[in-house]
Design a protein around this motif. Structure first.
Motif, PDB file in Angstrom:
ATOM      1  N   VAL A  22     115.617 -49.132  -9.324  1.00 53.45           N
ATOM      2  CA  VAL A  22     114.892 -49.199 -10.597  1.00 53.45           C
ATOM      3  C   VAL A  22     113.623 -48.383 -10.450  1.00 53.45           C
ATOM      4  O   VAL A  22     112.849 -48.590  -9.499  1.00 53.45           O
ATOM      5  CB  VAL A  22     114.548 -50.645 -10.994  1.00 53.45           C
ATOM      6  CG1 VAL A  22     113.698 -50.669 -12.265  1.00 53.45           C
ATOM      7  CG2 VAL A  22     115.813 -51.464 -11.193  1.00 53.45           C
ATOM      8  N   VAL A  23     113.406 -47.444 -11.366  1.00 49.47           N
ATOM      9  CA  VAL A  23     112.165 -46.666 -11.378  1.00 49.47           C
ATOM     10  C   VAL A  23     111.271 -47.187 -12.500  1.00 49.47           C
ATOM     11  O   VAL A  23     111.757 -47.604 -13.550  1.00 49.47           O
ATOM     12  CB  VAL A  23     112.434 -45.160 -11.530  1.00 49.47           C
ATOM     13  CG1 VAL A  23     113.132 -44.618 -10.293  1.00 49.47           C
ATOM     14  CG2 VAL A  23     113.264 -44.852 -12.771  1.00 49.47           C
ATOM     15  N   ILE A  24     109.960 -47.155 -12.265  1.00 50.94           N
ATOM     16  CA  ILE A  24     108.994 -47.719 -13.204  1.00 50.94           C
ATOM     17  C   ILE A  24     108.028 -46.640 -13.667  1.00 50.94           C
ATOM     18  O   ILE A  24     107.470 -45.893 -12.851  1.00 50.94           O
ATOM     19  CB  ILE A  24     108.213 -48.881 -12.554  1.00 50.94           C
ATOM     20  CG1 ILE A  24     109.155 -50.053 -12.248  1.00 50.94           C
ATOM     21  CG2 ILE A  24     107.068 -49.335 -13.444  1.00 50.94           C
ATOM     22  CD1 ILE A  24     108.475 -51.239 -11.587  1.00 50.94           C
ATOM     23  N   SER A  25     107.819 -46.594 -14.996  1.00 54.49           N
ATOM     24  CA  SER A  25     106.861 -45.673 -15.615  1.00 54.49           C
ATOM     25  C   SER A  25     105.778 -46.498 -16.309  1.00 54.49           C
ATOM     26  O   SER A  25     106.066 -47.257 -17.234  1.00 54.49           O
ATOM     27  CB  SER A  25     107.577 -44.770 -16.627  1.00 54.49           C
ATOM     28  OG  SER A  25     106.662 -43.924 -17.295  1.00 54.49           O
ATOM     29  N   HIS A  26     104.531 -46.342 -15.868  1.00 53.55           N
ATOM     30  CA  HIS A  26     103.422 -47.139 -16.386  1.00 53.55           C
ATOM     31  C   HIS A  26     102.894 -46.565 -17.704  1.00 53.55           C
ATOM     32  O   HIS A  26     103.270 -45.476 -18.140  1.00 53.55           O
ATOM     33  CB  HIS A  26     102.289 -47.210 -15.356  1.00 53.55           C
ATOM     34  CG  HIS A  26     101.658 -45.876 -15.048  1.00 53.55           C
ATOM     35  ND1 HIS A  26     100.772 -45.243 -15.891  1.00 53.55           N
ATOM     36  CD2 HIS A  26     101.791 -45.058 -13.961  1.00 53.55           C
ATOM     37  CE1 HIS A  26     100.364 -44.114 -15.356  1.00 53.55           C
ATOM     38  NE2 HIS A  26     100.982 -43.966 -14.184  1.00 53.55           N
ATOM     39  N   GLY A  27     101.986 -47.300 -18.320  1.00 51.62           N
ATOM     40  CA  GLY A  27     101.369 -46.866 -19.562  1.00 51.62           C
ATOM     41  C   GLY A  27     100.177 -45.953 -19.336  1.00 51.62           C
ATOM     42  O   GLY A  27      99.756 -45.700 -18.194  1.00 51.62           O
ATOM     43  N   SER A  80     103.343 -46.097 -22.986  1.00 53.53           N
ATOM     44  CA  SER A  80     103.766 -44.693 -22.847  1.00 53.53           C
ATOM     45  C   SER A  80     104.936 -44.564 -21.892  1.00 53.53           C
ATOM     46  O   SER A  80     105.766 -43.663 -22.023  1.00 53.53           O
ATOM     47  CB  SER A  80     102.597 -43.831 -22.360  1.00 53.53           C
ATOM     48  OG  SER A  80     101.608 -43.724 -23.349  1.00 53.53           O
ATOM     49  N   GLY A  81     105.000 -45.474 -20.925  1.00 52.60           N
ATOM     50  CA  GLY A  81     106.152 -45.496 -20.034  1.00 52.60           C
ATOM     51  C   GLY A  81     107.427 -45.898 -20.736  1.00 52.60           C
ATOM     52  O   GLY A  81     108.520 -45.455 -20.375  1.00 52.60           O
TER      53      GLY A  81
END
Length: 324
Positions: A74-79, A156-157
Protein backbone atom coordinates in the motif's frame (compact mmCIF):
# COMPACT_ATOMS: atom_id res chain seq x y z
CA UNK A 1 -13.27 -29.00 38.80
CA UNK A 2 -10.80 -27.26 41.11
CA UNK A 3 -8.35 -30.14 40.68
CA UNK A 4 -8.23 -29.50 36.93
CA UNK A 5 -7.27 -25.83 37.25
CA UNK A 6 -3.47 -26.39 37.36
CA UNK A 7 -3.71 -28.35 34.12
CA UNK A 8 -5.85 -25.68 32.43
CA UNK A 9 -3.73 -22.75 33.56
CA UNK A 10 -1.12 -22.95 30.77
CA UNK A 11 -3.87 -22.92 28.15
CA UNK A 12 -5.60 -19.98 29.83
CA UNK A 13 -2.33 -18.05 29.84
CA UNK A 14 -1.85 -18.71 26.14
CA UNK A 15 -5.21 -17.08 25.49
CA UNK A 16 -4.71 -14.00 27.65
CA UNK A 17 -0.98 -13.25 27.21
CA UNK A 18 0.04 -11.90 23.79
CA UNK A 19 2.46 -14.05 21.87
CA UNK A 20 6.10 -12.92 21.81
CA UNK A 21 5.97 -13.44 18.06
CA UNK A 22 2.88 -11.31 17.44
CA UNK A 23 3.18 -9.10 14.38
CA UNK A 24 4.76 -5.71 14.97
CA UNK A 25 5.55 -2.95 12.49
CA UNK A 26 9.10 -2.69 11.24
CA UNK A 27 10.20 0.70 9.98
CA UNK A 28 12.82 2.08 7.62
CA UNK A 29 13.51 5.52 6.22
CA UNK A 30 14.74 5.94 2.68
CA UNK A 31 14.73 7.99 -0.50
CA UNK A 32 13.62 7.31 -4.04
CA UNK A 33 15.99 7.66 -6.97
CA UNK A 34 14.65 11.20 -7.44
CA UNK A 35 15.45 12.06 -3.83
CA UNK A 36 11.95 12.00 -2.35
CA UNK A 37 11.88 11.14 1.36
CA UNK A 38 9.98 7.93 2.12
CA UNK A 39 8.94 5.91 5.14
CA UNK A 40 8.45 2.15 4.91
CA UNK A 41 6.51 0.01 7.38
CA UNK A 42 6.20 -3.78 7.16
CA UNK A 43 5.29 -6.84 9.26
CA UNK A 44 8.07 -7.62 11.69
CA UNK A 45 9.05 -9.40 14.87
CA UNK A 46 11.00 -7.82 17.66
CA UNK A 47 10.69 -5.37 20.52
CA UNK A 48 8.93 -2.17 19.41
CA UNK A 49 10.13 1.22 20.63
CA UNK A 50 8.19 4.45 20.74
CA UNK A 51 9.49 6.71 17.99
CA UNK A 52 8.69 10.32 17.21
CA UNK A 53 7.50 11.16 13.71
CA UNK A 54 7.18 14.94 13.76
CA UNK A 55 3.79 15.69 15.30
CA UNK A 56 3.11 12.01 15.90
CA UNK A 57 4.49 9.00 17.73
CA UNK A 58 4.23 5.30 16.96
CA UNK A 59 5.59 2.02 18.27
CA UNK A 60 7.83 0.44 15.64
CA UNK A 61 10.79 -1.92 15.35
CA UNK A 62 13.44 0.23 13.63
CA UNK A 63 15.26 -1.49 10.74
CA UNK A 64 13.70 -4.84 11.55
CA UNK A 65 14.31 -7.81 9.29
CA UNK A 66 11.95 -7.82 6.33
CA UNK A 67 9.59 -10.82 6.56
CA UNK A 68 9.47 -13.85 4.30
CA UNK A 69 6.49 -14.44 2.07
CA UNK A 70 4.65 -12.25 -0.42
CA UNK A 71 2.82 -9.26 1.01
CA UNK A 72 0.46 -6.73 -0.54
CA UNK A 73 1.85 -3.22 -0.91
CA UNK A 74 0.00 0.00 0.00
CA UNK A 75 1.41 3.39 -0.99
CA UNK A 76 0.32 6.56 0.83
CA UNK A 77 -0.02 10.09 -0.57
CA UNK A 78 -0.38 12.84 2.05
CA UNK A 79 -2.25 16.14 1.80
CA UNK A 80 -0.91 19.61 1.10
CA UNK A 81 1.71 20.60 3.66
CA UNK A 82 2.06 17.11 5.13
CA UNK A 83 4.84 14.55 4.92
CA UNK A 84 5.41 10.80 4.82
CA UNK A 85 4.41 10.44 8.50
CA UNK A 86 1.01 12.16 8.26
CA UNK A 87 -0.82 8.81 8.48
CA UNK A 88 1.69 6.88 10.56
CA UNK A 89 -0.91 5.14 12.72
CA UNK A 90 -2.73 3.84 9.65
CA UNK A 91 0.60 2.68 8.18
CA UNK A 92 1.43 0.84 11.40
CA UNK A 93 -2.02 -0.79 11.51
CA UNK A 94 -1.60 -2.00 7.94
CA UNK A 95 1.90 -3.32 8.61
CA UNK A 96 0.70 -5.25 11.64
CA UNK A 97 -2.05 -6.70 9.45
CA UNK A 98 0.47 -8.05 6.94
CA UNK A 99 0.96 -5.22 4.44
CA UNK A 100 4.11 -3.50 3.28
CA UNK A 101 3.41 0.24 3.37
CA UNK A 102 5.37 3.05 1.72
CA UNK A 103 4.65 6.76 2.09
CA UNK A 104 6.51 9.60 0.45
CA UNK A 105 7.00 13.27 1.23
CA UNK A 106 5.79 15.01 -1.93
CA UNK A 107 8.56 17.29 -3.27
CA UNK A 108 7.48 20.94 -3.23
CA UNK A 109 4.27 20.17 -1.35
CA UNK A 110 5.17 19.45 2.24
CA UNK A 111 5.51 21.28 5.56
CA UNK A 112 9.10 22.28 4.84
CA UNK A 113 8.55 23.43 1.25
CA UNK A 114 5.19 24.21 -0.33
CA UNK A 115 6.56 26.15 -3.29
CA UNK A 116 4.94 23.78 -5.80
CA UNK A 117 1.75 22.96 -3.91
CA UNK A 118 -0.48 23.95 -6.83
CA UNK A 119 1.48 21.84 -9.33
CA UNK A 120 -0.97 19.04 -8.69
CA UNK A 121 0.02 17.27 -11.92
CA UNK A 122 3.42 16.44 -10.40
CA UNK A 123 1.90 14.27 -7.70
CA UNK A 124 0.68 11.17 -9.63
CA UNK A 125 4.10 10.58 -11.25
CA UNK A 126 5.66 10.76 -7.79
CA UNK A 127 3.33 8.01 -6.58
CA UNK A 128 4.13 5.93 -9.67
CA UNK A 129 7.84 6.38 -8.94
CA UNK A 130 7.26 5.24 -5.36
CA UNK A 131 5.59 2.02 -6.54
CA UNK A 132 8.46 1.40 -8.95
CA UNK A 133 11.00 2.06 -6.21
CA UNK A 134 9.36 -0.44 -3.89
CA UNK A 135 9.18 -3.12 -6.58
CA UNK A 136 12.63 -2.69 -8.12
CA UNK A 137 15.01 -0.87 -5.76
CA UNK A 138 13.94 -1.39 -2.15
CA UNK A 139 16.12 -4.03 -0.51
CA UNK A 140 13.05 -5.87 0.76
CA UNK A 141 11.30 -5.97 -2.62
CA UNK A 142 11.18 -9.79 -2.67
CA UNK A 143 8.58 -9.56 0.12
CA UNK A 144 6.10 -7.67 -2.11
CA UNK A 145 3.50 -9.30 -4.31
CA UNK A 146 3.39 -7.00 -7.38
CA UNK A 147 -0.10 -8.24 -8.26
CA UNK A 148 -1.59 -6.85 -5.03
CA UNK A 149 -0.95 -3.12 -4.76
CA UNK A 150 -3.27 -0.56 -3.19
CA UNK A 151 -3.10 3.14 -2.43
CA UNK A 152 -4.31 5.50 0.31
CA UNK A 153 -4.69 9.23 -0.23
CA UNK A 154 -5.84 12.11 1.95
CA UNK A 155 -6.97 15.52 0.67
CA UNK A 156 -4.56 16.39 -2.18
CA UNK A 157 -3.35 12.84 -1.78
CA UNK A 158 -6.89 11.64 -2.42
CA UNK A 159 -6.92 13.58 -5.69
CA UNK A 160 -3.50 12.11 -6.47
CA UNK A 161 -4.56 8.52 -5.90
CA UNK A 162 -7.79 9.00 -7.85
CA UNK A 163 -5.88 10.21 -10.91
CA UNK A 164 -3.40 7.35 -10.45
CA UNK A 165 -6.22 4.85 -11.07
CA UNK A 166 -7.65 6.53 -14.15
CA UNK A 167 -9.34 9.74 -13.03
CA UNK A 168 -9.07 12.64 -15.48
CA UNK A 169 -9.90 16.00 -13.89
CA UNK A 170 -11.10 19.04 -15.77
CA UNK A 171 -9.03 21.74 -14.10
CA UNK A 172 -10.72 24.52 -16.07
CA UNK A 173 -13.55 24.17 -13.53
CA UNK A 174 -11.31 25.82 -10.96
CA UNK A 175 -12.14 29.32 -12.25
CA UNK A 176 -15.91 29.12 -11.73
CA UNK A 177 -15.51 27.22 -8.44
CA UNK A 178 -13.22 29.86 -6.98
CA UNK A 179 -15.33 32.71 -8.28
CA UNK A 180 -18.21 31.28 -6.25
CA UNK A 181 -16.11 30.17 -3.25
CA UNK A 182 -13.09 32.49 -2.99
CA UNK A 183 -12.44 31.71 0.70
CA UNK A 184 -12.16 27.94 0.26
CA UNK A 185 -8.70 26.54 0.94
CA UNK A 186 -7.97 25.44 -2.61
CA UNK A 187 -8.95 28.87 -3.93
CA UNK A 188 -6.83 30.79 -1.42
CA UNK A 189 -3.92 28.52 -2.34
CA UNK A 190 -4.40 29.36 -6.02
CA UNK A 191 -4.43 33.06 -5.13
CA UNK A 192 -1.24 32.72 -3.09
CA UNK A 193 0.53 30.68 -5.79
CA UNK A 194 -0.84 31.81 -9.16
CA UNK A 195 0.24 29.93 -12.26
CA UNK A 196 0.15 30.95 -15.90
CA UNK A 197 -2.31 28.27 -16.96
CA UNK A 198 -3.79 24.92 -16.10
CA UNK A 199 -3.49 21.77 -18.14
CA UNK A 200 -6.00 22.08 -21.01
CA UNK A 201 -6.35 18.30 -21.03
CA UNK A 202 -5.21 15.97 -18.28
CA UNK A 203 -3.00 13.19 -19.65
CA UNK A 204 -3.54 9.55 -18.77
CA UNK A 205 -1.58 9.10 -15.53
CA UNK A 206 -3.06 5.75 -14.64
CA UNK A 207 -0.85 3.21 -12.88
CA UNK A 208 -2.43 -0.13 -13.70
CA UNK A 209 -0.46 -1.81 -10.92
CA UNK A 210 -2.77 -0.20 -8.33
CA UNK A 211 -5.78 -2.46 -7.72
CA UNK A 212 -7.72 -0.76 -4.88
CA UNK A 213 -7.76 2.68 -3.26
CA UNK A 214 -8.85 4.45 -0.09
CA UNK A 215 -9.73 8.14 -0.46
CA UNK A 216 -10.12 10.35 2.63
CA UNK A 217 -11.58 13.84 2.07
CA UNK A 218 -10.28 14.05 -1.52
CA UNK A 219 -9.36 17.53 -2.74
CA UNK A 220 -10.71 19.07 -5.96
CA UNK A 221 -13.56 16.60 -6.18
CA UNK A 222 -15.62 19.09 -8.21
CA UNK A 223 -13.19 18.82 -11.16
CA UNK A 224 -14.34 15.24 -11.79
CA UNK A 225 -17.49 14.32 -13.70
CA UNK A 226 -18.77 10.96 -14.93
CA UNK A 227 -16.70 11.00 -18.15
CA UNK A 228 -13.64 12.01 -16.13
CA UNK A 229 -13.99 9.03 -13.80
CA UNK A 230 -15.28 6.54 -16.37
CA UNK A 231 -11.95 4.67 -16.40
CA UNK A 232 -11.80 4.20 -12.61
CA UNK A 233 -12.68 0.53 -12.27
CA UNK A 234 -10.81 -0.47 -9.13
CA UNK A 235 -12.62 -0.81 -5.78
CA UNK A 236 -12.83 2.49 -3.87
CA UNK A 237 -13.38 3.19 -0.20
CA UNK A 238 -14.37 6.86 0.16
CA UNK A 239 -14.42 8.83 3.43
CA UNK A 240 -16.07 12.17 4.17
CA UNK A 241 -15.67 14.30 7.30
CA UNK A 242 -19.14 15.69 7.98
CA UNK A 243 -17.81 18.86 9.65
CA UNK A 244 -15.07 19.54 7.11
CA UNK A 245 -14.41 23.29 7.07
CA UNK A 246 -11.42 23.04 4.72
CA UNK A 247 -13.09 21.12 1.89
CA UNK A 248 -16.78 21.45 2.76
CA UNK A 249 -19.61 19.41 1.31
CA UNK A 250 -20.89 18.99 -1.32
CA UNK A 251 -17.99 19.99 -3.58
CA UNK A 252 -15.40 17.35 -2.78
CA UNK A 253 -16.04 13.80 -1.50
CA UNK A 254 -19.69 14.00 -2.56
CA UNK A 255 -18.75 15.04 -6.10
CA UNK A 256 -16.41 12.06 -6.39
CA UNK A 257 -19.06 9.74 -5.01
CA UNK A 258 -21.60 10.88 -7.62
CA UNK A 259 -19.17 10.64 -10.55
CA UNK A 260 -17.62 7.22 -9.89
CA UNK A 261 -18.90 4.60 -12.36
CA UNK A 262 -19.10 1.96 -9.64
CA UNK A 263 -20.48 3.01 -6.27
CA UNK A 264 -17.70 3.21 -3.68
CA UNK A 265 -17.81 1.91 -0.17
CA UNK A 266 -18.79 5.25 1.37
CA UNK A 267 -18.11 6.20 4.98
CA UNK A 268 -19.24 9.50 6.51
CA UNK A 269 -17.90 10.59 9.89
CA UNK A 270 -20.27 12.76 11.99
CA UNK A 271 -18.50 15.54 13.86
CA UNK A 272 -15.16 15.02 12.11
CA UNK A 273 -13.16 17.88 10.67
CA UNK A 274 -10.81 17.74 7.72
CA UNK A 275 -7.66 17.11 9.73
CA UNK A 276 -9.21 14.35 11.81
CA UNK A 277 -8.03 11.92 9.12
CA UNK A 278 -4.44 12.71 10.15
CA UNK A 279 -2.89 10.58 12.86
CA UNK A 280 -3.67 11.71 16.43
CA UNK A 281 -1.00 14.20 17.50
CA UNK A 282 1.35 13.57 20.39
CA UNK A 283 0.97 17.15 21.66
CA UNK A 284 -2.19 18.71 20.20
CA UNK A 285 -1.67 22.19 21.76
CA UNK A 286 1.63 22.51 19.91
CA UNK A 287 -0.16 22.64 16.54
CA UNK A 288 -3.85 23.28 17.24
CA UNK A 289 -4.85 24.08 13.65
CA UNK A 290 -3.95 20.55 12.57
CA UNK A 291 -4.14 18.62 15.82
CA UNK A 292 -7.20 19.97 17.60
CA UNK A 293 -10.58 18.38 16.99
CA UNK A 294 -14.00 19.90 17.59
CA UNK A 295 -15.36 19.63 21.14
CA UNK A 296 -16.88 16.20 21.64
CA UNK A 297 -14.97 14.53 18.80
CA UNK A 298 -12.36 11.99 19.92
CA UNK A 299 -9.79 11.63 17.16
CA UNK A 300 -7.94 8.79 18.85
CA UNK A 301 -11.14 6.77 19.29
CA UNK A 302 -12.16 7.49 15.70
CA UNK A 303 -8.80 6.28 14.39
CA UNK A 304 -9.26 2.92 16.07
CA UNK A 305 -12.36 2.40 13.92
CA UNK A 306 -10.89 4.15 10.88
CA UNK A 307 -7.82 1.92 10.80
CA UNK A 308 -9.88 -1.23 11.30
CA UNK A 309 -12.08 -0.27 8.35
CA UNK A 310 -9.16 0.63 6.08
CA UNK A 311 -7.41 -2.64 6.89
CA UNK A 312 -10.61 -4.63 6.37
CA UNK A 313 -11.31 -3.05 2.99
CA UNK A 314 -7.79 -3.48 1.64
CA UNK A 315 -7.58 -7.05 2.91
CA UNK A 316 -10.85 -7.85 1.17
CA UNK A 317 -9.72 -6.31 -2.11
CA UNK A 318 -6.03 -7.24 -2.14
CA UNK A 319 -5.92 -10.37 0.00
CA UNK A 320 -3.68 -11.32 2.90
CA UNK A 321 0.01 -12.12 3.02
CA UNK A 322 1.12 -15.40 1.50
CA UNK A 323 4.06 -17.61 2.32
CA UNK A 324 6.38 -18.66 -0.45
Amino acid sequence: MLLRLPFLLPFILILIIPSAHAAEAGFQRGRTAAGAEIGIWYPAEGLPVRQRFGLYTADVVPDATVPHGRHPLVVISHGTGGDYASHVDTAVALARAGFVVAALTHPGDNWRDNSRAIRIEERPPAVRALVTHMLTIWTGRAAIDPRRIGAFGFSSGGFTVLTAVGGRPNLTRMASHCAANPTYFDCTLMTAQPRASVLPRWPDMRDRRIRAVVLAAPALGFVFDRPGLADVRVPVQLWRADDDRILPAPHYADSVRRALPVSPEFQSVPGAGHFDFLAPCSDPPAMPVICASAPGFDRAAFHVRFNVEVVRFLKAKLGSSRRR
